[in-house]
Design a protein around this motif. Structure first.
Motif, PDB file in Angstrom:
ATOM      1  N   GLU A 123      -5.876   1.601  -0.065  1.00  0.00           N
ATOM      2  CA  GLU A 123      -6.650   2.241  -1.131  1.00  0.00           C
ATOM      3  C   GLU A 123      -5.799   3.080  -2.078  1.00  0.00           C
ATOM      4  O   GLU A 123      -6.310   3.597  -3.071  1.00  0.00           O
ATOM      5  N   LEU A 124      -4.508   3.218  -1.799  1.00  0.00           N
ATOM      6  CA  LEU A 124      -3.662   4.013  -2.692  1.00  0.00           C
ATOM      7  C   LEU A 124      -3.417   3.267  -3.996  1.00  0.00           C
ATOM      8  O   LEU A 124      -3.265   2.039  -3.999  1.00  0.00           O
ATOM      9  N   PRO A 125      -3.362   3.975  -5.132  1.00  0.00           N
ATOM     10  CA  PRO A 125      -3.071   3.319  -6.411  1.00  0.00           C
ATOM     11  C   PRO A 125      -1.717   2.610  -6.360  1.00  0.00           C
ATOM     12  O   PRO A 125      -0.736   3.183  -5.888  1.00  0.00           O
ATOM     13  N   GLY A 126      -1.700   1.365  -6.817  1.00  0.00           N
ATOM     14  CA  GLY A 126      -0.442   0.613  -6.877  1.00  0.00           C
ATOM     15  C   GLY A 126       0.138   0.274  -5.519  1.00  0.00           C
ATOM     16  O   GLY A 126       1.349   0.042  -5.398  1.00  0.00           O
ATOM     17  N   ALA A 127      -0.700   0.239  -4.480  1.00  0.00           N
ATOM     18  CA  ALA A 127      -0.201   0.015  -3.112  1.00  0.00           C
ATOM     19  C   ALA A 127       0.518  -1.316  -2.998  1.00  0.00           C
ATOM     20  O   ALA A 127       0.025  -2.348  -3.467  1.00  0.00           O
ATOM     21  N   LYS A 128       1.698  -1.275  -2.407  1.00  0.00           N
ATOM     22  CA  LYS A 128       2.481  -2.495  -2.170  1.00  0.00           C
ATOM     23  C   LYS A 128       2.907  -2.524  -0.709  1.00  0.00           C
ATOM     24  O   LYS A 128       3.341  -1.507  -0.155  1.00  0.00           O
ATOM     25  N   ASP A 129       2.805  -3.709  -0.096  1.00  0.00           N
ATOM     26  CA  ASP A 129       3.322  -3.872   1.264  1.00  0.00           C
ATOM     27  C   ASP A 129       4.841  -3.865   1.205  1.00  0.00           C
ATOM     28  O   ASP A 129       5.438  -4.403   0.261  1.00  0.00           O
ATOM     29  N   GLU A 130       5.457  -3.280   2.184  1.00  0.00           N
ATOM     30  CA  GLU A 130       6.914  -3.149   2.176  1.00  0.00           C
ATOM     31  C   GLU A 130       7.405  -3.191   3.621  1.00  0.00           C
ATOM     32  O   GLU A 130       6.785  -2.594   4.513  1.00  0.00           O
ATOM     33  N   ILE A 131       8.503  -3.919   3.847  1.00  0.00           N
ATOM     34  CA  ILE A 131       9.150  -3.834   5.159  1.00  0.00           C
ATOM     35  C   ILE A 131       9.743  -2.433   5.262  1.00  0.00           C
ATOM     36  O   ILE A 131      10.552  -2.032   4.422  1.00  0.00           O
ATOM     37  N   GLU A 132       9.328  -1.681   6.267  1.00  0.00           N
ATOM     38  CA  GLU A 132       9.700  -0.264   6.315  1.00  0.00           C
ATOM     39  C   GLU A 132      11.071  -0.055   6.968  1.00  0.00           C
ATOM     40  O   GLU A 132      11.219   0.669   7.956  1.00  0.00           O
ATOM     41  N   ASP A 133      12.051  -0.731   6.384  1.00  0.00           N
ATOM     42  CA  ASP A 133      13.457  -0.518   6.751  1.00  0.00           C
ATOM     43  C   ASP A 133      13.981   0.540   5.781  1.00  0.00           C
ATOM     44  O   ASP A 133      14.434   0.237   4.678  1.00  0.00           O
ATOM     45  N   TRP A 134      13.857   1.808   6.164  1.00  0.00           N
ATOM     46  CA  TRP A 134      14.116   2.902   5.223  1.00  0.00           C
ATOM     47  C   TRP A 134      15.552   2.912   4.739  1.00  0.00           C
ATOM     48  O   TRP A 134      15.826   3.235   3.584  1.00  0.00           O
ATOM     49  N   ARG A 135      16.470   2.537   5.615  1.00  0.00           N
ATOM     50  CA  ARG A 135      17.881   2.479   5.218  1.00  0.00           C
ATOM     51  C   ARG A 135      18.071   1.462   4.077  1.00  0.00           C
ATOM     52  O   ARG A 135      18.708   1.747   3.070  1.00  0.00           O
ATOM     53  N   ALA A 136      17.472   0.278   4.251  1.00  0.00           N
ATOM     54  CA  ALA A 136      17.595  -0.761   3.222  1.00  0.00           C
ATOM     55  C   ALA A 136      16.876  -0.346   1.941  1.00  0.00           C
ATOM     56  O   ALA A 136      17.374  -0.598   0.828  1.00  0.00           O
ATOM     57  N   LEU A 137      15.721   0.299   2.065  1.00  0.00           N
ATOM     58  CA  LEU A 137      14.976   0.721   0.874  1.00  0.00           C
ATOM     59  C   LEU A 137      15.728   1.810   0.104  1.00  0.00           C
ATOM     60  O   LEU A 137      15.728   1.816  -1.128  1.00  0.00           O
ATOM     61  N   MET A 138      16.382   2.716   0.820  1.00  0.00           N
ATOM     62  CA  MET A 138      17.181   3.742   0.144  1.00  0.00           C
ATOM     63  C   MET A 138      18.380   3.112  -0.567  1.00  0.00           C
ATOM     64  O   MET A 138      18.716   3.490  -1.689  1.00  0.00           O
ATOM     65  N   ALA A 139      19.011   2.144   0.089  1.00  0.00           N
ATOM     66  CA  ALA A 139      20.142   1.449  -0.542  1.00  0.00           C
ATOM     67  C   ALA A 139      19.690   0.711  -1.804  1.00  0.00           C
ATOM     68  O   ALA A 139      20.380   0.722  -2.829  1.00  0.00           O
ATOM     69  N   LEU A 157      -3.763   1.471   7.826  1.00  0.00           N
ATOM     70  CA  LEU A 157      -3.765   0.283   6.961  1.00  0.00           C
ATOM     71  C   LEU A 157      -4.786   0.444   5.845  1.00  0.00           C
ATOM     72  O   LEU A 157      -4.510   0.142   4.678  1.00  0.00           O
ATOM     73  N   GLY A 158      -5.989   0.921   6.183  1.00  0.00           N
ATOM     74  CA  GLY A 158      -7.035   1.129   5.185  1.00  0.00           C
ATOM     75  C   GLY A 158      -6.659   2.205   4.191  1.00  0.00           C
ATOM     76  O   GLY A 158      -6.882   2.067   2.988  1.00  0.00           O
ATOM     77  N   MET A 159      -6.067   3.299   4.690  1.00  0.00           N
ATOM     78  CA  MET A 159      -5.635   4.392   3.816  1.00  0.00           C
ATOM     79  C   MET A 159      -4.591   3.896   2.813  1.00  0.00           C
ATOM     80  O   MET A 159      -4.692   4.142   1.608  1.00  0.00           O
TER      81      MET A 159
END
Length: 288
Positions: A189-205, A184-186
């Motif tokens: 600290e990433l540039p432009g970090a956005k929280d995202e529901i990690e439903d990879w199938r939906a994100l790819m679509a 979570l901490g890593m």
């Protein structure tokens, strides 16, 4: 966020390179199974250019080059020493003419990557702050009919019995919980970090791709393990001992110190009950 916290979440890739290289080599059977599955989705003869995102020391780049024999493979990473390892590995394998390296920092350098018939992002997407935008970037790079393979999720590795005879039972479960907190901490600290529901199938679509399948691949090395597994586990626990200090209870830190002591009969160097069990999950999607 405190600088102390940043010290714990900043990854020293030079220090990590032996851990990454040996870990990837141990996962060779899993990688070859995964690539064989990709070969069922996209014809080998039609794959002329592959991009390996976050290639590290290039272990996977070579697996891809061997499986797709007509393809140029571009090993992409932001860390020059890791790319140097990838270059040397390709030369040793006699694949220097088909595997090239590209130093690039994503998301800034998307335009430098060029087009591809296959993009492999192996446990690298979570190091980009805006994962949704990164997937859209990968989508733009794919040629028509091209395939994106994203390795995220799976199951955490297990190496030890629940009760190891020292400390409280369930050490690895607590290491997982502390690692999740570190992650979570890593990410934060990433540039432009956005929280995202990690439903990879939906994100790819959402990135304009057609999801084409998800599969998990198991790595199962039972006890007694070969020396390389023992060495890899010692490196992994030493890294966790360093970055999770402050996130683990003092008694667990003390147990880690005993496990890392090569002279301790209960330590990793001498235990007969060490094993390696893990699963990697690959999500695929195709450009129309």
């Amino acid at each position: 966020m405190s600088s102390h916290h940043h010290d714990k979440t900043h990854i020293d890739w030079d220090e990590m390179s032996p851990l990454l290289e040996r870990g990837a080599e141990l996962q060779g059977p899993v990688h070859r199974q995964a690539v064989a599955w990709l070969g069922e989705q996209v014809p080998a003869a039609g794959v002329r250019r592959i991009i390996d995102i976050g290639s590290g020391p290039g272990v996977m780049s070579l697996v891809l080059a061997e499986a797709f024999e007509y393809a140029e493979v571009v090993a992409v990473d932001a860390t020059v020493p890791l790319l140097e390892l990838a270059r040397a590995r390709a030369e040793r394998a006699g694949l220097g003419d088909r595997v090239r390296t590209l130093h690039a920092e994503l998301p800034d350098d998307f335009d430098a990557l060029g087009e591809a018939d296959l993009i492999w992002a192996g446990s690298s997407l979570h190091h980009i702050g805006d994962q949704r935008a990164a997937l859209a970037g990968f989508s733009r790079l794919l040629r028509p009919g091209g395939l994106l393979a994203v390795v995220e999720g799976g199951l955490p590795a297990r190496h030890l019995p629940r009760d190891i005879g020292i400390g409280r039972p369930g050490l690895e479960a607590r290491l997982d919980a502390a690692s999740a907190e570190w992650f979570l901490g890593m990410r934060a600290e990433l540039p432009g970090a956005k929280d995202e529901i990690e439903d990879w199938r939906a994100l790819m679509a959402a990135a304009g791709l057609a999801p084409s399948g998800t599969r998990s691949f198991l790595l199962d090395i039972p006890a007694p393990v070969p020396r390389t597994v023992r060495e890899q586990l010692a490196s992994a626990f030493a890294w966790q001992r360093k970055v999770l200090d402050g996130l683990l209870a003092p008694d667990d830190i003390a147990v880690l110190d005993r496990l890392l002591d090569p002279h301790d009969e209960q330590g990793l160097a001498q235990r007969p009950d060490i094993y390696l069990l893990m699963a990697r999950t690959v999500h695929t999607a195709r450009r129309g």
